[in-house]
Each structure stands twice: as structure tokens, then as C-alpha cells.
Design a protein around this motif. Structure first.
Motif, PDB file in Angstrom:
ATOM      1  N   MET A  36       0.853  -1.184   0.000  1.00  0.00           N
ATOM      2  CA  MET A  36       0.000   0.000   0.000  1.00  0.00           C
ATOM      3  C   MET A  36       0.894   1.241   0.000  1.00  0.00           C
ATOM      4  O   MET A  36       1.884   1.282   0.711  1.00  0.00           O
ATOM      5  N   SER A  37       0.531   2.245  -0.777  1.00  0.00           N
ATOM      6  CA  SER A  37       1.263   3.506  -0.773  1.00  0.00           C
ATOM      7  C   SER A  37       0.276   4.662  -0.702  1.00  0.00           C
ATOM      8  O   SER A  37      -0.904   4.509  -1.029  1.00  0.00           O
ATOM      9  N   ASP A  38       0.758   5.816  -0.267  1.00  0.00           N
ATOM     10  CA  ASP A  38      -0.099   6.980  -0.108  1.00  0.00           C
ATOM     11  C   ASP A  38      -0.721   7.395  -1.434  1.00  0.00           C
ATOM     12  O   ASP A  38      -0.091   7.290  -2.489  1.00  0.00           O
ATOM     13  N   VAL A  39      -1.961   7.867  -1.360  1.00  0.00           N
ATOM     14  CA  VAL A  39      -2.659   8.405  -2.518  1.00  0.00           C
ATOM     15  C   VAL A  39      -2.815   9.902  -2.273  1.00  0.00           C
ATOM     16  O   VAL A  39      -3.308  10.322  -1.229  1.00  0.00           O
ATOM     17  N   ASP A  40      -2.378  10.716  -3.222  1.00  0.00           N
ATOM     18  CA  ASP A  40      -2.521  12.163  -3.101  1.00  0.00           C
ATOM     19  C   ASP A  40      -3.973  12.557  -3.330  1.00  0.00           C
ATOM     20  O   ASP A  40      -4.611  12.060  -4.257  1.00  0.00           O
ATOM     21  N   SER A 103      -5.772   8.654   6.814  1.00  0.00           N
ATOM     22  CA  SER A 103      -4.850   8.169   5.788  1.00  0.00           C
ATOM     23  C   SER A 103      -5.630   7.759   4.545  1.00  0.00           C
ATOM     24  O   SER A 103      -6.820   7.444   4.616  1.00  0.00           O
ATOM     25  N   MET A 104      -4.939   7.794   3.417  1.00  0.00           N
ATOM     26  CA  MET A 104      -5.500   7.293   2.157  1.00  0.00           C
ATOM     27  C   MET A 104      -4.358   6.583   1.442  1.00  0.00           C
ATOM     28  O   MET A 104      -3.378   7.194   1.057  1.00  0.00           O
ATOM     29  N   LEU A 136     -15.720  16.132   0.716  1.00  0.00           N
ATOM     30  CA  LEU A 136     -15.552  15.877  -0.713  1.00  0.00           C
ATOM     31  C   LEU A 136     -14.071  15.939  -1.056  1.00  0.00           C
ATOM     32  O   LEU A 136     -13.397  16.925  -0.759  1.00  0.00           O
ATOM     33  N   LEU A 137     -13.566  14.864  -1.657  1.00  0.00           N
ATOM     34  CA  LEU A 137     -12.159  14.761  -2.029  1.00  0.00           C
ATOM     35  C   LEU A 137     -12.024  14.618  -3.527  1.00  0.00           C
ATOM     36  O   LEU A 137     -12.935  14.139  -4.210  1.00  0.00           O
ATOM     37  N   ARG A 138     -10.853  14.989  -4.024  1.00  0.00           N
ATOM     38  CA  ARG A 138     -10.568  14.818  -5.448  1.00  0.00           C
ATOM     39  C   ARG A 138      -9.192  14.186  -5.581  1.00  0.00           C
ATOM     40  O   ARG A 138      -8.239  14.605  -4.925  1.00  0.00           O
ATOM     41  N   ILE A 139      -9.112  13.151  -6.421  1.00  0.00           N
ATOM     42  CA  ILE A 139      -7.844  12.509  -6.743  1.00  0.00           C
ATOM     43  C   ILE A 139      -7.717  12.478  -8.255  1.00  0.00           C
ATOM     44  O   ILE A 139      -8.693  12.727  -8.978  1.00  0.00           O
ATOM     45  N   ASN A 140      -6.530  12.178  -8.742  1.00  0.00           N
ATOM     46  CA  ASN A 140      -6.385  11.999 -10.187  1.00  0.00           C
ATOM     47  C   ASN A 140      -7.281  10.845 -10.615  1.00  0.00           C
ATOM     48  O   ASN A 140      -7.539   9.931  -9.845  1.00  0.00           O
TER      49      ASN A 140
END
Length: 151
Positions: A36-40, A103-104, A136-140
Motif C-alpha cells: 500500500m502507498s499513499d494516494v494524493d 490516511s489514504m 468531498l475529495l478529489r484525486i487523479n
């Protein structure tokens, strides 16, 4: 070939066979879970979205912000280069609630979000109206499965 030449060549070949055989072996107790790695991500205010995205996002947002759980709108539908994630805690009798991301992290199959719900403290002044804590979140753009763990 002489005996003096055959013996060193045989030893060399034997050593190479042993080295190649050992290099590919895996122990049965190895952990095979994906790393698992961090997601921006960024936290989004629905009022500040760009106009080209806003109409479809606002319609989706209005449909789900009051429903407890994790909801996502995948940008692969052509409206955006982002995936929007809404974490909602359902209806509350008062204000004073908030959601914080602890965390994400993601692997090749899923994104795991750990979120904490802040509740109003005893004696704290809060709005005396129904509230719907959400974030509300936004990721690529991303089509992985999204899992929520609340603390």
C-alpha cells in the motif's frame, strides 16, 4: 581436454547451477499482500469547482451527500480528469460533527481511506438543526475500488 582443465570447468558449471537454482526459490512464509502507498488527494469545496465540471458533479453531490458511506464519481465518464470521492456520515440531529482523513493508501486493486468522525463535545455550542457531515475529495482519475474505514 586434460584432466587439469576438466575439473575446474566442472566445478565452475556446478557452482553456476547451484547459484541459479537458489536465486529463484521463494520461501513459503513470505507476505504476498500488495504493498500500500499513499494516494494524493485534495479536499474540495463544491462551490469552488470549475464551471466545466460543476454541473455533473453538483448533481451527483446533491444525490449522495446525505447518504452514509463512501461514494465516488469516476472521471472516466468523460467530464473530468479527476475522480471525486464523497465520505458521508448520514443525518445528525445537530451540528458540530466533522470528518477528518487519517490516511489514504492504495495498491493496484483498491484505495483504502481511514477517516475519523469528530463528534461535538459535551457542553459545546452547536447548531440546533439537522446536519449531514461529509467531506468531498478529489484525486487523479482512478477506477480502483474505494474502501472506507471509520474510526
Amino acid at each position: 581436454m586434460t584432466r587439469q582443465t576438466i575439473i575446474p570447468i566442472s566445478i565452475f558449471v556446478l557452482c553456476m547451477v547451484l547459484l541459479m537454482g537458489c536465486g529463484g526459490a521463494k520461501m513459503g512464509n513470505e507476505d504476498t499482500k500488495p504493498t500500500m502507498s499513499d494516494v494524493d488527494y485534495e479536499i474540495i469545496d463544491i462551490e469552488e469547482l470549475e464551471l466545466k465540471e460543476k454541473e455533473e458533479i453538483v448533481t451527483w453531490y446533491d444525490d449522495v451527500f446525505d447518504q452514509e458511506g463512501v461514494h465516488s464519481m469516476d472521471g472516466t465518464k468523460g467530464f473530468s480528469k479527476y475522480t471525486y470521492i464523497l465520505i458521508a456520515d448520514g443525518e445528525k440531529a445537530t451540528g458540530g460533527y466533522a470528518i477528518q482523513i487519517e490516511s489514504m493508501k492504495g495498491n493496484e486493486d483498491e484505495i483504502r481511506i481511514v477517516a475519523k468522525v469528530r463528534e461535538p463535545q459535551k457542553g459545546e455550542f452547536v447548531t440546533q438543526a439537522f446536519g449531514y457531515p461529509h467531506l468531498l475529495l478529489r484525486i487523479n482519475q482512478d477506477s480502483r475500488k474505494i474502501l472506507l474505514e471509520k474510526q
